[in-house]
Design an enzyme around this catalytic site. Structure first.
Site, PDB file in Angstrom:
ATOM      1  N   HIS A  83       7.411  -8.400  -8.770  1.00 36.93           N
ATOM      2  CA  HIS A  83       7.591  -7.261  -7.861  1.00 36.93           C
ATOM      3  C   HIS A  83       7.495  -7.792  -6.443  1.00 36.93           C
ATOM      4  O   HIS A  83       6.628  -8.605  -6.133  1.00 36.93           O
ATOM      5  CB  HIS A  83       6.500  -6.205  -8.096  1.00 36.93           C
ATOM      6  CG  HIS A  83       6.584  -5.065  -7.127  1.00 36.93           C
ATOM      7  ND1 HIS A  83       7.401  -3.981  -7.335  1.00 36.93           N
ATOM      8  CD2 HIS A  83       5.997  -4.866  -5.928  1.00 36.93           C
ATOM      9  CE1 HIS A  83       7.297  -3.148  -6.307  1.00 36.93           C
ATOM     10  NE2 HIS A  83       6.457  -3.668  -5.438  1.00 36.93           N
ATOM     11  N   ASP A 162       3.524   9.068 -10.686  1.00 36.62           N
ATOM     12  CA  ASP A 162       3.873   8.335  -9.458  1.00 36.62           C
ATOM     13  C   ASP A 162       5.002   9.024  -8.699  1.00 36.62           C
ATOM     14  O   ASP A 162       5.031   8.999  -7.475  1.00 36.62           O
ATOM     15  CB  ASP A 162       4.261   6.889  -9.790  1.00 36.62           C
ATOM     16  CG  ASP A 162       4.566   6.104  -8.517  1.00 36.62           C
ATOM     17  OD1 ASP A 162       3.651   5.980  -7.684  1.00 36.62           O
ATOM     18  OD2 ASP A 162       5.714   5.646  -8.338  1.00 36.62           O
ATOM     19  N   ARG A 169       3.100  11.412  -0.780  1.00 34.82           N
ATOM     20  CA  ARG A 169       2.597  10.412   0.175  1.00 34.82           C
ATOM     21  C   ARG A 169       3.556  10.300   1.350  1.00 34.82           C
ATOM     22  O   ARG A 169       3.152  10.190   2.497  1.00 34.82           O
ATOM     23  CB  ARG A 169       2.432   9.051  -0.503  1.00 34.82           C
ATOM     24  CG  ARG A 169       1.172   8.956  -1.332  1.00 34.82           C
ATOM     25  CD  ARG A 169       1.218   7.747  -2.231  1.00 34.82           C
ATOM     26  NE  ARG A 169       1.301   6.506  -1.487  1.00 34.82           N
ATOM     27  CZ  ARG A 169       1.789   5.368  -1.979  1.00 34.82           C
ATOM     28  NH1 ARG A 169       2.226   5.315  -3.228  1.00 34.82           N
ATOM     29  NH2 ARG A 169       1.820   4.290  -1.255  1.00 34.82           N
ATOM     30  N   SER A 184       0.306   2.785  -7.358  1.00 31.46           N
ATOM     31  CA  SER A 184       1.730   3.040  -7.557  1.00 31.46           C
ATOM     32  C   SER A 184       2.446   1.816  -8.171  1.00 31.46           C
ATOM     33  O   SER A 184       3.191   1.946  -9.149  1.00 31.46           O
ATOM     34  CB  SER A 184       2.339   3.402  -6.192  1.00 31.46           C
ATOM     35  OG  SER A 184       3.720   3.481  -6.271  1.00 31.46           O
ATOM     36  N   LYS A 188       3.167   1.139 -12.660  1.00 33.18           N
ATOM     37  CA  LYS A 188       4.528   1.005 -13.195  1.00 33.18           C
ATOM     38  C   LYS A 188       4.696  -0.327 -13.918  1.00 33.18           C
ATOM     39  O   LYS A 188       5.350  -0.402 -14.961  1.00 33.18           O
ATOM     40  CB  LYS A 188       5.551   1.155 -12.068  1.00 33.18           C
ATOM     41  CG  LYS A 188       5.682   2.612 -11.622  1.00 33.18           C
ATOM     42  CD  LYS A 188       6.626   2.792 -10.453  1.00 33.18           C
ATOM     43  CE  LYS A 188       6.017   2.332  -9.184  1.00 33.18           C
ATOM     44  NZ  LYS A 188       6.631   2.753  -7.948  1.00 33.18           N
TER      45      LYS A 188
HETATM   46  N1  URA Z   1       6.420   0.339  -3.950  1.00 28.56           N
HETATM   47  C1  URA Z   1       5.941   1.267  -4.802  1.00 28.56           C
HETATM   48  O1  URA Z   1       6.435   1.403  -5.912  1.00 28.56           O
HETATM   49  N2  URA Z   1       4.917   2.029  -4.404  1.00 28.56           N
HETATM   50  C2  URA Z   1       4.331   1.909  -3.195  1.00 28.56           C
HETATM   51  O2  URA Z   1       3.394   2.619  -2.906  1.00 28.56           O
HETATM   52  C3  URA Z   1       4.837   0.943  -2.309  1.00 28.56           C
HETATM   53  C4  URA Z   1       5.886   0.162  -2.723  1.00 28.56           C
END
Ligand code: URA
Length: 446
Positions: A83, A162, A169, A184, A188
């Site tokens: 990521h 999320d 947010r 977050s 995932k």
């Molecule tokens: N990427 C995400 O999936 N969530 C975040 O809060 C920031 C970047």
């Protein structure tokens, strides 16, 4: 007994620590819509202001992960992913996923779309004719079985909490909170059922975090929670001032990723792919050191194995076989298969000297206005808009030399756009310039 949400909000607002049961109740409330949006917003702001302990962040991440489906794979699979916190010209996923698959890993890469100045991997891939980012869980499983990697959008069933929290947010200015970002991202990745994860946390002018210290802070939270969730997680802190590679946009970045897969990509892109891939191979237990991991990834880029995996992934995700074959053949000018912009404009170097900086943020902002990016989620983008840099940082250049080629569909670049682009190029008189590597630091699993 019904949950008393105002009490939970008050507890956090006053600096107290939420229990596991409190956090579970909050996330369940978000998922089932039993909690009012105003209460979610208030809790997000309380978390933004007071922070969370490691225990609370872990509880939040677990509760979010379990709000939806969690993938389970055959036990013998080594399932890995990467990521990135987002950057300009960041096409690393495109060569990395197939290179890891060529090493025998399974890579169910769930990616996102671009927003503001950062590009999205899914948008880049959609500039390839036929590429389908929406795949069901069964299709993902089949592609992993047959090919070893896929790059897809988030499914409806994965971490539904999320989706709600992220939108709120955004609406309540609580995006920049380390526990909320950690929850977050890691929820995932946890739901992907990974064995190992590497995070590319960027810092610099064109990144979310401008300095190394704050990027390290986020990386440590991500690494701690990822490991405590049972995913072997490490991070790489990487510089994000100038764009990665020489291409920024969507179609142009796919072309550059193909060059990397053909073993002739720009040095900084290849450095990131081998560092992130090598690190992942090491921490996942696939190999015994970072160096051997890097060597294995380098070999897969050089011997064509990663390219073959990429070609197979394209076909599995809907690209006609002849197009995938031509894109991946050595002799191809990749641009011939991509949608081309109507115009190309070249800008010139204003004075002799050394290229000291190319401001990725300034460049991305102009491309965004030309249609390469979106301001609101859901907006359409123009895949053919992009830029090719024709000079490198540290290179000696002469007045009048072309330094950038912009692909655009508007008839002309405005005076403003030209001047913003020209200020992105910083020329100095020194001819001794040390080029820094992209990778600044590794954060190890703990
Ligand atoms: N990427 C995400 O999936 N969530 C975040 O809060 C920031 C970047």
């Amino acid at each position: 007994m019904p949950v008393n949400f105002p009490e939970l909000i008050k507890l956090k607002r006053d600096g107290g620590e939420l229990s596991l049961a409190d956090i579970h109740a909050f996330v369940q409330g978000v998922k089932s819509a039993d909690i009012q949006e105003s209460q979610i917003g208030a809790m997000l702001m309380a978390i933004w202001q007071k922070g969370m302990s490691d225990e609370e962040t872990l509880a939040l991440t677990k509760a979010m992960m379990n709000s939806g489906e969690v993938f389970v794979w055959p036990e013998e699979w080594l399932v890995v992913d990467k990521h990135s916190t987002g950057g300009v010209g960041d096409k690393v996923s495109l060569p990395l996923a197939p290179a890891l698959a060529a090493c025998g890993c399974k890579v169910p890469m769930i990616s996102g779309r671009g927003l503001a100045h950062t590009g999205g991997t899914l948008d880049k891939l959609e500039s390839i004719p036929g590429f389908e980012v929406n795949q069901s869980v069964e299709q993902v499983k089949q592609i992993l079985q047959d090919v070893g990697c896929c790059i897809v959008g988030q499914t409806e069933t994965l971490v539904p909490a999320d989706r709600v929290l992220y939108a709120l947010r955004d609406a309540t200015s609580t995006v920049e909170s380390i526990p909320l970002i950690t929850g977050s991202i890691i929820s995932k990745k946890g739901a992907e059922g990974l064995s190992a994860l590497v995070l590319d946390v960027k810092f610099g002018r064109a990144a979310l975090y401008k300095d190394l210290d704050s990027a390290r802070h986020l990386a440590q939270s991500l690494v701690t929670v990822g490991n405590r969730l049972g995913v072997k997680t490490g991070a790489v802190l990487s510089r994000m001032d100038a764009p990665i590679g020489r291409c920024v946009g969507n179609a142009v970045e796919v072309c550059e990723a193909l060059e990397c897969l053909k073993g002739r990509g720009p040095d900084d892109l290849t450095e990131l792919v081998t560092a992130l891939g090598g690190y992942l191979l090491w921490i996942s237990g696939h190999c015994h050191s970072l160096e051997t991991g890097k060597i294995e990834i380098t070999q897969k880029l050089k011997n064509g194995d990663a390219l073959k995996k990429f070609q197979a992934m394209l076909v599995a995700q809907g690209v006609p076989a002849d197009v995938a074959h031509s894109l991946c053949s050595d002799a191809t000018n990749n641009f011939q298969y991509m949608k081309k912009a109507a115009h190309q404009t070249e800008l010139k170097v204003p004075q002799d000297g050394t290229v000291l900086e190319i401001d990725g943020l300034a460049l991305a902002q102009v491309l965004h206005k030309l249609g390469a990016g979106r301001t609101k989620s859901g907006e359409k983008i123009d895949h053919s808009v992009g830029a090719e840099l024709l000079v490198d940082i540290g290179q000696w250049v002469m007045k009048g030399q072309t330094w950038i080629r912009i692909h655009h569909n508007s008839t002309e670049l405005s005076t403003h756009q030209r001047s913003d682009l020209q200020t992105a190029l910083v020329i100095g008189s020194s001819n001794r310039y040390k080029i820094e590597s992209r990778v600044a630091e590794f954060i190890y699993p703990k």
